[in-house]
Design a protein around this motif. Structure first.
Motif, PDB file in Angstrom:
ATOM      1  N   GLU A 137     105.284 -13.665 -24.610  1.00  0.00           N
ATOM      2  CA  GLU A 137     105.390 -14.799 -25.526  1.00  0.00           C
ATOM      3  C   GLU A 137     106.463 -15.800 -25.103  1.00  0.00           C
ATOM      4  O   GLU A 137     106.310 -17.004 -25.286  1.00  0.00           O
ATOM      5  CB  GLU A 137     105.695 -14.329 -26.950  1.00  0.00           C
ATOM      6  N   TRP A 180     110.933 -16.445 -34.475  1.00  0.00           N
ATOM      7  CA  TRP A 180     109.713 -15.703 -34.207  1.00  0.00           C
ATOM      8  C   TRP A 180     110.056 -14.264 -33.890  1.00  0.00           C
ATOM      9  O   TRP A 180     111.168 -13.956 -33.459  1.00  0.00           O
ATOM     10  CB  TRP A 180     108.924 -16.321 -33.056  1.00  0.00           C
ATOM     11  N   ALA A 182     107.850 -10.394 -32.601  1.00  0.00           N
ATOM     12  CA  ALA A 182     106.623  -9.640 -32.381  1.00  0.00           C
ATOM     13  C   ALA A 182     106.606  -8.463 -33.354  1.00  0.00           C
ATOM     14  O   ALA A 182     107.545  -7.670 -33.389  1.00  0.00           O
ATOM     15  CB  ALA A 182     106.560  -9.140 -30.942  1.00  0.00           C
ATOM     16  N   THR A 188     102.139 -11.604 -34.149  1.00  0.00           N
ATOM     17  CA  THR A 188     103.329 -12.406 -33.900  1.00  0.00           C
ATOM     18  C   THR A 188     103.641 -13.201 -35.164  1.00  0.00           C
ATOM     19  O   THR A 188     102.761 -13.872 -35.714  1.00  0.00           O
ATOM     20  CB  THR A 188     103.112 -13.359 -32.714  1.00  0.00           C
ATOM     21  N   LYS A 200      97.706 -11.592 -31.924  1.00  0.00           N
ATOM     22  CA  LYS A 200      97.930 -11.808 -30.489  1.00  0.00           C
ATOM     23  C   LYS A 200      96.835 -11.127 -29.678  1.00  0.00           C
ATOM     24  O   LYS A 200      96.563  -9.949 -29.869  1.00  0.00           O
ATOM     25  CB  LYS A 200      99.306 -11.262 -30.095  1.00  0.00           C
TER      26      LYS A 200
END
Length: 244
Positions: A137, A180, A182, A188, A200
């Motif tokens: 990412e 952000w 995960a 995400t 994702k």
């Protein structure tokens, strides 16, 4: 006078038949001869064809359309052309929703996204796909794939997230700042005070085109789990490509 009116009517009907629907053709990874053949076939069916180079919204060939009267005939005609060239594409409809970041194909406009099928069969050498997926990412920018405006996500290792519109002047392009992370189950989470969840997906394509005999592209797609306000309602994709 009556005869001349009839001629005008037939002329207008013929003109409208030739421009009834525009097919926005995205087929840049196909051999040029195949692109030309599909374009010519669509035009012979009465479509106006507009070659495009947008990001692919899925990892398969698709036809995106707005459901309306007459669409079935258009879809059948497109399928006929694709079949004649050994191709196929899944039909998926897209509906307009106000302030929702889903790409809109209105009545009279169809998006045709074609990817190489069985591309590995055309290689004269073994696959060169990496054992380890080469991007994450935070390795590259994510570009929106299905919004009228091209938005950009930048996700940093320290958890910061920037959302930008690069059509604005430098220094004015940032739309939102947030964080952000995960989460579990390939989700995400992006937040600017409000949370936005994305599924994702990672995949790769190995193919040949007119520029190189062996191309590999690796993709990460972030698909919104709900209908969010812009720019958070878009799907986003990050890509890393290499050629041999």
């Amino acid at each position: 006078m009556y005869f001349s009116r009839v001629i005008v009517v037939f002329f207008l009907l013929g003109l409208s038949a030739c421009t009834r629907t525009t097919v926005h053709l995205h087929a840049g990874e196909l051999p040029q001869t195949l692109q030309d053949g599909v374009k010519a076939g669509l035009e012979s069916e009465g479509f106006k064809v507009s070659p495009r180079a947008n990001a692919y919204p899925y990892d398969e060939s698709v036809v995106l359309y707005f459901p309306h009267e007459g669409i079935d005939a258009d879809l059948q005609a497109i399928d006929k052309v694709l079949t004649s060239h050994g191709l196929s594409a899944e039909n998926r409809y897209t509906l307009y929703r106000d302030k929702i970041g889903k790409h809109v194909y209105t009545a009279g406009n169809i998006g045709l996204y074609l990817l190489p099928e069985n591309a590995k069969a055309s290689f004269n050498e073994e696959s060169r796909v990496r054992d380890e997926f080469p991007i994450s990412e935070s390795d590259a920018e994510f570009i929106s794939t299905d919004c009228d405006i091209e938005y950009v996500y930048e996700l940093f290792d320290d958890g910061r997230a920037l959302v930008s519109d690069f059509s604005f002047p430098v220094g004015e392009s940032t739309l939102a700042r947030g964080t952000w992370q995960a989460s579990e189950n390939s989700v995400t989470l992006i937040s600017d005070g409000e949370d936005f969840r994305y599924r994702k997906r990672t995949f790769h394509r190995e193919y040949a085109n007119q520029f190189s005999d062996h191309n590999i592209s690796y993709h990460i797609i972030l698909e919104p789990e709900d209908y969010y306000r812009l720019p958070f309602g878009c799907s986003y994709k990050s890509t890393f490509s290499e050629a041999f």
